[in-house]
Write an enzyme that holds these catalytic residues in place. Structure first.
Site, PDB file in Angstrom:
ATOM      1  N   LYS A   1      -8.863  -9.796  -8.770  1.00 36.56           N
ATOM      2  CA  LYS A   1     -10.021  -9.987  -7.911  1.00 36.56           C
ATOM      3  C   LYS A   1     -10.894  -8.732  -7.936  1.00 36.56           C
ATOM      4  CE  LYS A   1      -9.002  -8.316  -3.401  1.00 36.56           C
ATOM      5  NZ  LYS A   1      -9.394  -8.410  -2.025  1.00 36.56           N
TER       6      LYS A   1
ATOM      7  N   LYS B   1     -12.782  -2.633  -4.810  1.00 39.34           N
ATOM      8  CA  LYS B   1     -13.326  -1.272  -4.929  1.00 39.34           C
ATOM      9  C   LYS B   1     -12.406  -0.378  -5.752  1.00 39.34           C
ATOM     10  CE  LYS B   1     -11.745  -0.115  -0.226  1.00 39.34           C
ATOM     11  NZ  LYS B   1     -11.777  -1.386   0.527  1.00 39.34           N
TER      12      LYS B   1
ATOM     13  N   LYS C   1       0.822  -1.215   0.000  1.00 32.99           N
ATOM     14  CA  LYS C   1       0.000   0.000   0.000  1.00 32.99           C
ATOM     15  C   LYS C   1       0.851   1.259   0.000  1.00 32.99           C
ATOM     16  CE  LYS C   1      -4.152  -1.912   2.141  1.00 32.99           C
ATOM     17  NZ  LYS C   1      -5.030  -1.925   3.304  1.00 32.99           N
TER      18      LYS C   1
END
Ligand code: ADP
Ligand code: NA
Length: 330
Positions: free
Chosen positions: A197, A200, A114
């Site tokens: 996958k 969002k 991240k």
């Protein structure tokens, strides 16, 4: 009561849950409330590890709670609450921060992924220590099992390590939790890019089914899902990821087995599968959306459910924190 205790949380960041959140997590939470002493929370403290607009955060937290209720969580059968309503999470997190090695925290791969995307200057220390808040979330409730996706396994390992470390140094205080990897669970892929996958942060909104979107829009996305140039409707995740994803979604939403579906669509075209699945999707999404809206239209009821949930959660969390503080010399 002797039912094993489970603890799980979901972020309020996106507003609407997507189909992957529901089929990969929330649906299992609903099942687990029957067999387990289940604690579920909307993790709004975790949401501010990246910048959040306050009004949006407040609204998204309520929308997340309303969706959990709409999905079938029953406040009589589980403890449903909002993380920031229970101050012990932040308090125990500090203790756990002081017990964690810097190198140990630096090894968390989710943070590396991240922060690499955000750049070091835009990455908060909160994002770095967020697995340690997660440790506190779990240990406060003395959870036996933590239902999580595979990507969270490392954080559960950290939780076990820190619980054992605290217990060794200060005396038995925390239950050592086991991961409860949701593997019988469907992993849902992007409808436009079935190698990724569903998320969002999807590359194209056409690949993502948001449960609170207009059902007609979701039906359209199903009908324009990427498949392959073959014509056989068969489950083969490697060679036919698009068709396999549609079969998984169909199977998990209806309860029909993959084998039954393969038989049903033998000799038929992809269009037939998509048309039927679009209908299945509308039949699922429509009442889900209506129920969510009913909770959002009745703020007193929603507030009261969340206040009662926080009270139940706090009773457990406060007892654990008091013991930990006492052992620490506070
Ligand atoms: P996202 O990946 O969209 O950011 P989150 O990380 O907020 O979603 O996921 C919340 C929960 O939903 C987690 O338990 C996660 O394992 C599950 N989940 C998310 N995406 C999927 C997916 N595509 N298939 C199955 N489960 C998923
Ligand atoms: Na994720």
């Amino acid at each position: 009561q002797h039912r094993p205790r489970v603890l799980s949380g979901i972020q309020p960041t996106a507003g609407s849950f997507h189909l992957g959140n529901y089929l990969g997590a929330v649906r299992q939470w609903v099942a687990l409330q029957e067999s387990h002493d289940a604690f579920y929370m909307v993790v709004d403290l975790h949401a501010i590890t990246v910048p959040q607009d306050p009004a949006e955060l407040r609204s998204n937290t309520r929308i997340a709670a309303a969706q959990l209720l709409a999905a079938g969580l029953d406040p009589e059968r589980c403890t449903l609450f909002v993380q920031s309503h229970v101050p012990e999470h932040a308090q125990l997190a500090w203790v756990m921060n002081c017990l964690t090695g810097f190198g140990e925290a630096s090894r968390m791969t989710q943070f590396k992924d991240k922060s690499a995307k955000q750049g070091a200057d835009r990455t908060s220390v909160g994002l770095f220590t967020y697995p340690i808040l997660q440790v506190a979330d779990i240990l406060l409730y003395q959870a036996h099992q933590v239902p999580v996706g595979e990507d969270q396994r490392q954080h559960i390992e950290l939780t076990r390590d820190l619980a054992e470390r605290f217990n060794t140094r200060y005396g038995d205080t925390f239950t050592i939790p086991a991961p409860y990897i949701l593997k019988e669970t469907a992993k849902i892929y992007d409808l436009q890019d079935p190698s990724a996958k569903m998320s969002k942060s999807a590359a194209s909104p056409k690949g993502l089914i948001n449960l609170l979107d207009d059902p007609k829009a979701s039906a359209k996305k199903v009908k324009s899902a990427v498949t392959d140039t073959d014509t056989v409707i068969r489950y083969d995740a490697e060679n036919k990821p698009g068709v396999s994803n549609l079969l998984t979604i169909y199977s998990t939403l209806t309860g029909a087995s993959i084998a039954e579906l393969e038989q049903k669509y033998e000799g038929k075209m992809y269009g037939a599968l998509k048309t039927d699945l679009a209908e299945v999707m509308v039949d699922f999404v429509t009442p889900f959306r209506d129920r969510t809206q009913e909770y959002l239209d009745d703020p007193e009821t929603l507030d009261s459910i969340l206040a009662k949930g926080a009270e139940k959660a706090r009773a457990v969390a406060a007892e654990t924190l008091a013991t930990a503080y006492d052992r620490l010399g506070f």
